[in-house]
Design a protein around this motif. Sequence first.
Motif, PDB file in Angstrom:
ATOM      1  N   TYR A 141      81.442  26.908 109.822  1.00  0.00           N
ATOM      2  CA  TYR A 141      82.682  26.189 110.164  1.00  0.00           C
ATOM      3  C   TYR A 141      82.834  26.181 111.679  1.00  0.00           C
ATOM      4  N   ASP A 142      82.708  24.995 112.267  1.00  0.00           N
ATOM      5  CA  ASP A 142      82.757  24.902 113.721  1.00  0.00           C
ATOM      6  C   ASP A 142      84.149  24.562 114.249  1.00  0.00           C
ATOM      7  N   GLY A 143      85.155  24.709 113.393  1.00  0.00           N
ATOM      8  CA  GLY A 143      86.520  24.438 113.836  1.00  0.00           C
ATOM      9  C   GLY A 143      87.127  25.565 114.634  1.00  0.00           C
ATOM     10  N   VAL A 144      86.410  26.689 114.726  1.00  0.00           N
ATOM     11  CA  VAL A 144      86.869  27.837 115.500  1.00  0.00           C
ATOM     12  C   VAL A 144      85.941  28.003 116.695  1.00  0.00           C
ATOM     13  N   PRO A 145      86.473  28.252 117.892  1.00  0.00           N
ATOM     14  CA  PRO A 145      85.601  28.410 119.062  1.00  0.00           C
ATOM     15  C   PRO A 145      84.682  29.615 118.932  1.00  0.00           C
ATOM     16  N   ARG A 146      83.528  29.526 119.578  1.00  0.00           N
ATOM     17  CA  ARG A 146      82.523  30.576 119.482  1.00  0.00           C
ATOM     18  C   ARG A 146      83.079  31.929 119.909  1.00  0.00           C
ATOM     19  N   TRP A 147      83.875  31.960 120.964  1.00  0.00           N
ATOM     20  CA  TRP A 147      84.365  33.226 121.479  1.00  0.00           C
ATOM     21  C   TRP A 147      85.218  33.958 120.440  1.00  0.00           C
ATOM     22  N   ALA A 148      85.928  33.212 119.616  1.00  0.00           N
ATOM     23  CA  ALA A 148      86.770  33.843 118.594  1.00  0.00           C
ATOM     24  C   ALA A 148      85.909  34.561 117.558  1.00  0.00           C
ATOM     25  N   TYR A 149      84.792  33.933 117.163  1.00  0.00           N
ATOM     26  CA  TYR A 149      83.883  34.591 116.219  1.00  0.00           C
ATOM     27  C   TYR A 149      83.270  35.844 116.837  1.00  0.00           C
ATOM     28  N   VAL A 150      82.889  35.759 118.108  1.00  0.00           N
ATOM     29  CA  VAL A 150      82.287  36.909 118.786  1.00  0.00           C
ATOM     30  C   VAL A 150      83.277  38.062 118.847  1.00  0.00           C
ATOM     31  N   VAL A 151      84.504  37.780 119.240  1.00  0.00           N
ATOM     32  CA  VAL A 151      85.520  38.829 119.350  1.00  0.00           C
ATOM     33  C   VAL A 151      85.808  39.443 117.979  1.00  0.00           C
ATOM     34  N   ALA A 152      85.938  38.606 116.960  1.00  0.00           N
ATOM     35  CA  ALA A 152      86.206  39.117 115.606  1.00  0.00           C
ATOM     36  C   ALA A 152      85.073  40.028 115.146  1.00  0.00           C
ATOM     37  N   VAL A 342      83.388  47.066 123.158  1.00  0.00           N
ATOM     38  CA  VAL A 342      83.882  46.127 124.176  1.00  0.00           C
ATOM     39  C   VAL A 342      82.721  45.578 124.998  1.00  0.00           C
ATOM     40  N   LEU A 343      81.785  46.463 125.359  1.00  0.00           N
ATOM     41  CA  LEU A 343      80.647  46.043 126.190  1.00  0.00           C
ATOM     42  C   LEU A 343      79.810  44.975 125.509  1.00  0.00           C
ATOM     43  N   ILE A 344      79.398  45.200 124.255  1.00  0.00           N
ATOM     44  CA  ILE A 344      78.532  44.219 123.607  1.00  0.00           C
ATOM     45  C   ILE A 344      79.286  42.923 123.318  1.00  0.00           C
ATOM     46  N   THR A 345      80.603  43.026 123.116  1.00  0.00           N
ATOM     47  CA  THR A 345      81.390  41.805 122.918  1.00  0.00           C
ATOM     48  C   THR A 345      81.396  40.962 124.184  1.00  0.00           C
ATOM     49  N   VAL A 346      81.586  41.612 125.323  1.00  0.00           N
ATOM     50  CA  VAL A 346      81.570  40.893 126.605  1.00  0.00           C
ATOM     51  C   VAL A 346      80.191  40.279 126.852  1.00  0.00           C
ATOM     52  N   LEU A 347      79.128  41.055 126.580  1.00  0.00           N
ATOM     53  CA  LEU A 347      77.768  40.536 126.782  1.00  0.00           C
ATOM     54  C   LEU A 347      77.489  39.355 125.855  1.00  0.00           C
ATOM     55  N   ALA A 348      77.953  39.453 124.603  1.00  0.00           N
ATOM     56  CA  ALA A 348      77.728  38.360 123.651  1.00  0.00           C
ATOM     57  C   ALA A 348      78.464  37.097 124.055  1.00  0.00           C
ATOM     58  N   LEU A 349      79.605  37.253 124.714  1.00  0.00           N
ATOM     59  CA  LEU A 349      80.353  36.083 125.194  1.00  0.00           C
ATOM     60  C   LEU A 349      79.638  35.408 126.357  1.00  0.00           C
ATOM     61  N   ALA A 350      78.853  36.200 127.105  1.00  0.00           N
ATOM     62  CA  ALA A 350      78.240  35.671 128.326  1.00  0.00           C
ATOM     63  C   ALA A 350      76.793  35.251 128.154  1.00  0.00           C
ATOM     64  N   LEU A 351      76.107  35.730 127.101  1.00  0.00           N
ATOM     65  CA  LEU A 351      74.665  35.528 126.980  1.00  0.00           C
ATOM     66  C   LEU A 351      74.307  34.681 125.772  1.00  0.00           C
ATOM     67  N   ASP A 352      73.089  34.172 125.769  1.00  0.00           N
ATOM     68  CA  ASP A 352      72.490  33.483 124.626  1.00  0.00           C
ATOM     69  C   ASP A 352      71.193  34.195 124.262  1.00  0.00           C
ATOM     70  N   ILE A 353      70.774  34.041 122.996  1.00  0.00           N
ATOM     71  CA  ILE A 353      69.502  34.639 122.571  1.00  0.00           C
ATOM     72  C   ILE A 353      68.345  33.877 123.200  1.00  0.00           C
ATOM     73  N   ASN A 354      67.455  34.598 123.837  1.00  0.00           N
ATOM     74  CA  ASN A 354      66.230  33.977 124.339  1.00  0.00           C
ATOM     75  C   ASN A 354      65.125  35.026 124.387  1.00  0.00           C
TER      76      ASN A 354
END
Length: 480
Positions: A141-152, A342-354
Motif C-alpha cells: 500500500y503506497d498511500g503511506v509515505p516511506r518514512w512512516a513505515y520506517v518509523v513504525a 533510534v539509530l537504525i531508524t535514522v539510518l533507514a530514513l537516510a539510506l537505500d539498499i545497495n
Amino acid sequence: MSAVQEESVRAPRDEAPYTLDQPAPRVLGFWDQSAFWANLGVSLLAFSGAYTVLAPTEDGRPTISITAGITAMIVGTLIGGLMLGLAAVPGARTGQPAMVLLRGLFGARPSYLPTVLNIAQLVGWGTFELITIAGAARALYDGVPRWAYVVAAGVITTVLTIWPLGSVRLLRRYVTVAVCLALVYFYIQLLHVTVAVCLALVYFYIQLLREPLPDLNQGSWGGFWIGADAALAVSISWVPVAADYTRHSRTQRAAFGSAAVGYSVTQIIAYVLGLFALALVAGDSSRIYDPFLHVTLGALVFAVFVLREADQSFANVYSTAVSIQNLVPRADRRVLSVALGVLITVLALALDINDYASFLSLIGSVFVPMLGVLAADFFLGSGRRGWDTGRSAPARWNMIVAWLVGIAVYQLINPGTVAHWTDLWQDVQRSLHFTPASWMSASLFSFLAAAAAALLLKPLGRRSGSGSGSASGPRSDAAA
C-alpha cells in the motif's frame, strides 16, 4: 538496603539480564528456539536476495540457471545451518553471549576488534531490515509515505528488543503459525498442487507457480559454489549472535538442533520461493514482490511476512546491545536497545539498499573462518578444559593468527566486489600466481583452513585455566 536496590534493577527471572554481570536464565526449550530460528530463516531479504545465489556478474546477469541456483542454495544453507548449530552450543554450555565467548578464544582485549566488526555489521543488517520492511509495505500500500513505515518498523523493533525472551516465546505461540500459513498459501497458489506440509508455505508456492515458468535450466553450473557461498553467507551472518540466545537454552542439544534444523528448513523454503518468483518476473529483482501480490488474497497473506519481518531487526538490535556490553559490561541493554532502535531508524530514513551481495561476502570472509577457529578450539582444544572469559583474559595470538589465515584463504578464493579491497586481493592472487578454480568454495576452504591452523598452532598458545565464565559447564543462577 543496597541488596534491595541491587535486586530492584535485575531483570525478571524469565527475562534476559539487563547487564553483563547478571545471570542468564535457562528458560528456552527446543520449541521456543526452533520457532525463533525458523522465523529468522523466513525473511523478505530471502526473496529480494534470492538473486545472489544465481552468481550474478557485475552487470547484473545471472551466470547459473535457476535449477543450479536452487541446488547451490540448498547445499549452502545446509552447510551454513550446521555451522550455525556449532556456534549455538558454546552459548548453551557456558551461559555467555557470543562476543564474551571471544574473550576465551582471542583474549579480552583482542575480542574488542571482532566485537566492533560485529556491532558494525549488525547495525547494517538492522538498517537493511527496516528499509526492506518499508519497501515491502509500500508494495502492499503506497498511500503511506516511506518514512512512516520506517518509523513504525523501528518502534516495533525497539519494543520487541526490550523484552527479548518474551518476544521469542511470542514467536513460538503466534507468529510462527501465521508465517507457516502464509508460506503454505503461496506455495499452493504458485505450484498448482495441494501439498499440506506447512499451510502458509505451500499456498504461496502453488499460487506463484500457476503461471508458466521459463526454462529453469537455462544457464550453466559454472558458478555453483559462488551461489552456494551466497546462501551460506546469510546463515553465517547469524553465527556471531547465536550464543546471545542459546545462552538461555535449557540444553546444548536443544540449542544445536533448533538452530541447525529450524533455520535451514525455512531458509530453503523461502529461497526456493524467491527463486520461483524471480523466474516469473524474468529475473528483474526490482519486481520480486509482484508475483506474491498478484495472486488471490496475495496482498493480505503477504502482509504477514511484512509484519513479522520485525523479528529480524529485533534480533539484530538486541545482539548489538549485548555485543556492546562486551565493551561496557555494566551498560543497561534496555537503554542501549532504545538508542540503537533510534539509530537504525535514522539510518533507514537516510539510506537505500545497495551492494547487497558484496556486503554478504564481506561478512562471510570474516565470520566463517572465525567460526572455524572457535569450533576447533572449543570442541578439540582449550575449550574442553574451560575458557577464561573474564575481563583480564590473556591474549591468545595463536588463535588470532589462525583467524587471519582463514580470512586470507577466503579472500584469495573470492575477493568479492568491494572496490579497493577487491583490487588488493587480486594483486595478491597475481603475485602468488594463483587462480581459484570454479569448484573452490571460499566458505568451506576458509573454515577448514582456520580450523586446521588453530589446531596446529594450539601448542604455541598459553594454557589458560577455567575462569568465571568457563566453558566447562553452565553457570547456575546461584553461582552467577
